[in-house]
Design a protein around this motif. Sequence first.
Motif, PDB file in Angstrom:
ATOM      1  N   PRO A  98     -21.141  -3.849  -5.857  1.00  0.00           N
ATOM      2  CA  PRO A  98     -22.407  -3.900  -5.114  1.00  0.00           C
ATOM      3  C   PRO A  98     -22.177  -4.401  -3.687  1.00  0.00           C
ATOM      4  O   PRO A  98     -21.165  -5.026  -3.384  1.00  0.00           O
ATOM      5  N   GLU A  99     -23.147  -4.135  -2.830  1.00  0.00           N
ATOM      6  CA  GLU A  99     -23.072  -4.581  -1.436  1.00  0.00           C
ATOM      7  C   GLU A  99     -23.739  -5.944  -1.248  1.00  0.00           C
ATOM      8  O   GLU A  99     -23.565  -6.574  -0.210  1.00  0.00           O
ATOM      9  N   GLY A 100     -24.515  -6.369  -2.216  1.00  0.00           N
ATOM     10  CA  GLY A 100     -25.202  -7.652  -2.134  1.00  0.00           C
ATOM     11  C   GLY A 100     -25.771  -8.027  -3.491  1.00  0.00           C
ATOM     12  O   GLY A 100     -25.567  -7.328  -4.491  1.00  0.00           O
ATOM     13  N   PHE A 101     -26.480  -9.152  -3.527  1.00  0.00           N
ATOM     14  CA  PHE A 101     -27.063  -9.656  -4.775  1.00  0.00           C
ATOM     15  C   PHE A 101     -28.409 -10.325  -4.494  1.00  0.00           C
ATOM     16  O   PHE A 101     -28.615 -10.880  -3.412  1.00  0.00           O
ATOM     17  N   ASN A 102     -29.272 -10.296  -5.483  1.00  0.00           N
ATOM     18  CA  ASN A 102     -30.402 -11.212  -5.580  1.00  0.00           C
ATOM     19  C   ASN A 102     -30.065 -12.119  -6.748  1.00  0.00           C
ATOM     20  O   ASN A 102     -29.818 -11.634  -7.855  1.00  0.00           O
ATOM     21  N   LEU A 119     -36.568 -20.768 -19.273  1.00  0.00           N
ATOM     22  CA  LEU A 119     -35.856 -20.586 -18.011  1.00  0.00           C
ATOM     23  C   LEU A 119     -34.756 -19.548 -18.135  1.00  0.00           C
ATOM     24  O   LEU A 119     -34.087 -19.471 -19.170  1.00  0.00           O
ATOM     25  N   HIS A 120     -34.553 -18.815 -17.066  1.00  0.00           N
ATOM     26  CA  HIS A 120     -33.441 -17.873 -17.001  1.00  0.00           C
ATOM     27  C   HIS A 120     -33.168 -17.554 -15.531  1.00  0.00           C
ATOM     28  O   HIS A 120     -34.080 -17.491 -14.723  1.00  0.00           O
ATOM     29  N   MET A 121     -31.891 -17.414 -15.202  1.00  0.00           N
ATOM     30  CA  MET A 121     -31.498 -17.084 -13.842  1.00  0.00           C
ATOM     31  C   MET A 121     -31.026 -15.642 -13.793  1.00  0.00           C
ATOM     32  O   MET A 121     -30.155 -15.240 -14.564  1.00  0.00           O
ATOM     33  N   HIS A 122     -31.602 -14.893 -12.872  1.00  0.00           N
ATOM     34  CA  HIS A 122     -31.269 -13.482 -12.696  1.00  0.00           C
ATOM     35  C   HIS A 122     -30.103 -13.316 -11.727  1.00  0.00           C
ATOM     36  O   HIS A 122     -30.024 -14.014 -10.720  1.00  0.00           O
ATOM     37  N   ILE A 123     -29.241 -12.358 -12.031  1.00  0.00           N
ATOM     38  CA  ILE A 123     -28.221 -11.884 -11.107  1.00  0.00           C
ATOM     39  C   ILE A 123     -28.449 -10.375 -11.017  1.00  0.00           C
ATOM     40  O   ILE A 123     -28.236  -9.655 -11.992  1.00  0.00           O
ATOM     41  N   VAL A 124     -28.921  -9.933  -9.843  1.00  0.00           N
ATOM     42  CA  VAL A 124     -29.244  -8.517  -9.663  1.00  0.00           C
ATOM     43  C   VAL A 124     -28.363  -7.942  -8.557  1.00  0.00           C
ATOM     44  O   VAL A 124     -28.504  -8.321  -7.393  1.00  0.00           O
ATOM     45  N   PRO A 125     -27.417  -7.063  -8.915  1.00  0.00           N
ATOM     46  CA  PRO A 125     -26.604  -6.420  -7.879  1.00  0.00           C
ATOM     47  C   PRO A 125     -27.472  -5.493  -7.037  1.00  0.00           C
ATOM     48  O   PRO A 125     -28.418  -4.888  -7.544  1.00  0.00           O
ATOM     49  N   ARG A 126     -27.135  -5.396  -5.742  1.00  0.00           N
ATOM     50  CA  ARG A 126     -27.921  -4.560  -4.837  1.00  0.00           C
ATOM     51  C   ARG A 126     -27.000  -3.664  -4.012  1.00  0.00           C
ATOM     52  O   ARG A 126     -25.885  -4.037  -3.675  1.00  0.00           O
TER      53      ARG A 126
END
Length: 168
Positions: A98-102, A119-126
Amino acid sequence: MDRLWATWRMAYITGKHKDTGCVFCNAPKSTKDEEVLILHKGSHCFIIMNLFPYNNGHVMVIPYRHTSDITTLTDEESFEMMKFVRIMTKAIKKSLNPEGFNIGMNIGRPGGAGIADHLHMHIVPRWTGDTNFMPVIGETRVISEHLEATYNKLYTTLQEELKNDKNI
């Protein structure tokens, strides 16, 4: 006319995916991690792919303990959460380029949490241009790779990262 097939999303649209109880408490109890999309189980947290992802490779790091209040996380839970975010981000970079992340949390319903009680933490490739008219007009996201294929890529790379990480 082009056709977009995302038949696996029908469970989400119709609500047939909903189990009783907390999905984040139930998932790690499964003996079939691949079926529930769990990539790794630690002492205090686990890593799971989002069944209804925003993008390919969308994963979450979740504490086992059922809490919606970030201020109640123990030091051990907090540390392991961030360690898994770091390692999983590395694995996603190697697997999907990916080029970035949220990366972050939505806490509480007003904060945007779809599952507000755990609770949960998201890792979203962008990627540049990964947003288009589909979510706005058609209320549909285009996911270009089947979850199973993405799971296999991420699982393999994550195992390598876990083996090579000196901080585990």
